[in-house]
Design a protein around this motif. Structure first.
Motif, short mmCIF file in Angstrom:
data_model
loop_
_atom_site.label_atom_id
_atom_site.label_comp_id
_atom_site.label_asym_id
_atom_site.label_seq_id
_atom_site.Cartn_x
_atom_site.Cartn_y
_atom_site.Cartn_z
N THR A 103 0.85 -1.19 0.00
CA THR A 103 0.00 0.00 0.00
C THR A 103 0.88 1.23 0.00
OG1 THR A 103 -2.04 0.93 0.92
CG2 THR A 103 -0.32 0.33 2.51
N TRP A 104 0.27 2.39 -0.11
CA TRP A 104 1.01 3.66 -0.07
C TRP A 104 1.78 3.72 1.25
CZ3 TRP A 104 -1.26 8.58 2.21
CH2 TRP A 104 -0.46 9.68 1.92
N PRO A 105 3.09 3.98 1.22
CA PRO A 105 3.88 3.89 2.45
C PRO A 105 3.38 4.76 3.59
CG PRO A 105 5.32 4.27 0.54
CD PRO A 105 3.90 4.31 0.04
N ASN A 106 2.66 5.84 3.28
CA ASN A 106 2.19 6.72 4.35
C ASN A 106 0.90 6.22 5.03
OD1 ASN A 106 2.80 8.99 5.87
ND2 ASN A 106 1.56 10.36 4.62
N HIS B 121 -8.20 0.94 -2.29
CA HIS B 121 -7.84 2.09 -3.11
C HIS B 121 -8.95 2.23 -4.16
CE1 HIS B 121 -3.33 2.15 -2.01
NE2 HIS B 121 -3.95 1.30 -1.19
N GLY B 122 -9.62 3.41 -4.19
CA GLY B 122 -10.77 3.57 -5.08
C GLY B 122 -10.42 3.32 -6.53
N CYS B 123 -9.26 3.81 -6.97
CA CYS B 123 -8.77 3.57 -8.34
C CYS B 123 -7.29 3.90 -8.36
CB CYS B 123 -9.51 4.47 -9.34
SG CYS B 123 -9.25 6.23 -9.06
N CYS B 124 -6.62 3.53 -9.45
CA CYS B 124 -5.20 3.86 -9.65
C CYS B 124 -4.38 3.48 -8.41
CB CYS B 124 -5.02 5.35 -9.93
SG CYS B 124 -6.03 5.96 -11.29
N ASN C 54 -2.09 2.83 -5.52
CA ASN C 54 -0.78 3.37 -5.20
C ASN C 54 -0.13 2.44 -4.17
OD1 ASN C 54 1.44 4.90 -4.49
ND2 ASN C 54 0.29 6.65 -3.69
N PRO C 55 0.88 1.68 -4.50
CA PRO C 55 1.86 1.89 -5.57
C PRO C 55 1.75 1.02 -6.82
CG PRO C 55 2.79 0.38 -3.96
CD PRO C 55 1.39 0.72 -3.49
N CYS C 56 0.86 0.06 -6.93
CA CYS C 56 1.07 -0.92 -8.00
C CYS C 56 0.30 -0.66 -9.29
CB CYS C 56 0.81 -2.34 -7.49
SG CYS C 56 -0.91 -2.70 -7.18
N GLY C 57 -0.71 0.23 -9.27
CA GLY C 57 -1.44 0.53 -10.51
C GLY C 57 -2.40 -0.57 -10.95
N ALA C 58 -2.51 -1.65 -10.18
CA ALA C 58 -3.43 -2.75 -10.56
C ALA C 58 -4.76 -2.53 -9.84
CB ALA C 58 -2.83 -4.09 -10.16
N ASP C 59 -5.80 -2.28 -10.61
CA ASP C 59 -7.11 -1.94 -10.02
C ASP C 59 -8.06 -3.13 -10.02
OD1 ASP C 59 -6.43 0.60 -9.38
OD2 ASP C 59 -7.46 1.55 -11.05
N ILE D 277 2.74 -2.94 -17.64
CA ILE D 277 2.70 -1.49 -17.40
C ILE D 277 1.56 -0.87 -18.22
CG2 ILE D 277 4.00 0.70 -17.72
CD1 ILE D 277 6.04 -0.55 -16.12
N GLN D 278 1.30 -1.47 -19.38
CA GLN D 278 0.24 -0.97 -20.23
C GLN D 278 -1.14 -1.29 -19.67
OE1 GLN D 278 1.67 -1.96 -24.03
NE2 GLN D 278 -0.07 -1.01 -25.07
N ARG D 279 -1.22 -2.39 -18.92
CA ARG D 279 -2.53 -2.77 -18.35
C ARG D 279 -2.86 -1.97 -17.10
NH1 ARG D 279 -0.32 -8.08 -18.94
NH2 ARG D 279 0.10 -8.17 -16.71
N GLU D 280 -1.82 -1.47 -16.40
CA GLU D 280 -2.06 -0.84 -15.10
C GLU D 280 -2.55 0.60 -15.28
OE1 GLU D 280 0.77 -3.93 -12.64
OE2 GLU D 280 1.62 -1.96 -13.06
N LYS D 281 -3.05 1.17 -14.18
CA LYS D 281 -3.78 2.45 -14.27
C LYS D 281 -3.17 3.52 -13.39
CE LYS D 281 -7.14 0.60 -16.60
NZ LYS D 281 -7.14 0.81 -18.01
N GLY D 282 -3.35 4.76 -13.83
CA GLY D 282 -2.96 5.90 -13.00
C GLY D 282 -1.47 6.20 -13.13
N MET D 283 -0.93 6.86 -12.12
CA MET D 283 0.45 7.33 -12.24
C MET D 283 1.48 6.24 -11.97
SD MET D 283 0.61 11.05 -10.53
CE MET D 283 -0.60 12.31 -10.82
#
Ligand code: LMR
Length: 399
Positions: free
Chosen positions: A129-132, A178-181, A183-188, A341-347
């Motif tokens: 998950t997001w480190p914070n 995570h609602g979308c995108c 963070n950190p993995c981009g897999a929704d 990387i192409q399948r994942e979403k967001g930043m």
């Protein structure tokens, strides 16, 4: 009193931002902190934001306090953005939304609120998950558990393992999604996976807690909140923390919201008063400027359409960069499969390289990314991609 304090290491994400700024390498690349960047590598102020600021400057007549819950007009507009007008209408008397100092402020407010409601509650967070998340929620004294989420070898969500682990979550627990995108993995989560999680929440009685920091940067403003809306329409209780940092580009203005949904209207006044009292006890009230901008944009059709248009461009650019990165890695003859990387979403996505390889990229090439190998895809552009691919090729060869 202060003599015994120990120094702490740099924050894993904010430390990179400072290191990048201090680096004088002419080809340095910032793939660290999650801020959107345009083709020139700048983090622009959106046109609708600039215009709203002009109008606010010309028309604002007071700087008097806003109150712990912030601006009620902003709160209503944000609730509509997350949930849609119909769902908001159907939740009348069962929902409140309050303005917060960014998503972080919203998460901390939510954590303190949960602690009040259920002092021994456990929060299940995804691994990774997001480190914070862990320090922010843990600092309120909540117990943190984790559930498996991402298979690093196959670059997919390990949904069966996630569901198995969450069998243990019960009515004393909250499950942070995570609602979308992601963070950190981009897999929704797929819509079907959201539905299965909703059924599990209903069966086991845990409370769903959604962190929504990237609405509009994955598939679209509505597509990205499929899970949020499904949960709001189906569950008795829900917590959503949302942020306007990324989708309005308001990072430093600290603009977010906490939405709490309860089972029956008699509980709402207590919830509202508790949330306001907690906010008062931590930061008293949220800053106004960012929320005033969002309020004006969302309530002015021309500004809203300009914002939506620019957000679509940002999303398209990120998705285009994902494809570009994958094709340039192939063209460079790099054998490792980066199609995920192409399948994942967001930043964000993980490159899937080792901590040592990350350290080499930072030290030898001034390419900054998080130790976990998380990259901010938006940091790539036409001017730096050759250098990036070349460096990655060398680092991967030396594995
Ligand atoms: C990130 O994950 O890089 C962003 O959410 C910024 C932050 O505060 O960590």
């Amino acid at each position: 009193m202060f003599q015994s304090l120990e120094s702490l290491g740099a924050d894993p994400i904010l430390g990179l931002m400072a290191a990048y700024r201090a680096d004088s390498h002419p080809q340095k690349i910032d793939l660290g902190i999650g801020v959107y960047k345009d083709a020139q590598g700048r983090t622009p102020i959106m046109a609708a934001v600039k215009e709203a600021e002009k109008q606010i400057l010309a028309s604002q007549v007071t700087k008097a306090y806003v109150g712990p819950e912030g601006d009620p007009r902003y709160n209503d507009l944000v609730a509509n953005l997350l949930l849609g007008n119909e769902t908001v209408e159907s939740l009348k008397g069962r929902r409140c939304t309050v303005q917060t100092p960014g998503g972080c402020g919203g998460l901390r407010l939510a954590a303190e609120f949960i602690k009040k409601a259920r002092p021994d509650a456990r929060i299940w967070v995804s691994d990774p998950t997001w480190p914070n998340h862990v320090p922010l929620l843990g600092a309120a004294g909540l117990k943190i558990e984790s559930y498996p989420y991402y298979n690093h070898q196959e670059h997919v969500i390990c949904f069966d393992r996630m569901m198995d682990a969450l069998q243990e979550a019960n009515s004393n627990d909250l499950v942070l999604l995570h609602g979308c995108c992601h963070n950190p993995c981009g897999a929704d989560l797929s819509n079907e996976q959201w539905r299965q999680l909703k059924d599990l929440a209903l069966k086991n009685g845990f409370t769903v807690f959604i962190d929504l920091a990237y609405q509009g940067l994955g598939d679209g403003l509505i597509e990205d909140v499929y899970g949020v809306r499904l949960m709001a329409q189906s569950l008795p209780e829900l917590i959503v923390v949302s942020s306007c940092s990324k989708n309005f580009g308001l990072y430093r203005e600290r603009t977010g919201a906490l939405t709490v949904m309860c089972e029956s209207p008699d509980a709402l006044p207590a919830i509202e008063s508790q949330v306001a009292a907690i906010a008062r006890g931590i930061y008293s009230m949220p800053p106004d400027h960012g929320a005033a901008i969002v309020q004006l944009i969302l309530s002015t059709p021309e500004l809203k359409s300009s914002w939506d248009h620019e957000l679509t461009e940002m999303r398209d650019r990120i998705n285009g960069l994902r494809s570009l990165f994958v094709s340039r890695m192939k063209q460079a003859g790099i054998e490792q499969d980066f199609n995920f990387i192409q399948r994942e979403k967001g930043m964000f996505s993980f490159l899937g390289i080792s901590v040592e390889q990350v350290a080499t990229l930072v030290r030898d090439y001034s390419i900054y990314l998080v130790n976990s190998s998380r990259i901010n895809v938006a940091g790539i552009n036409e001017n730096n991609i050759d250098y990036l691919i070349d460096a990655l090729g060398k680092v991967l060869e030396s594995r």
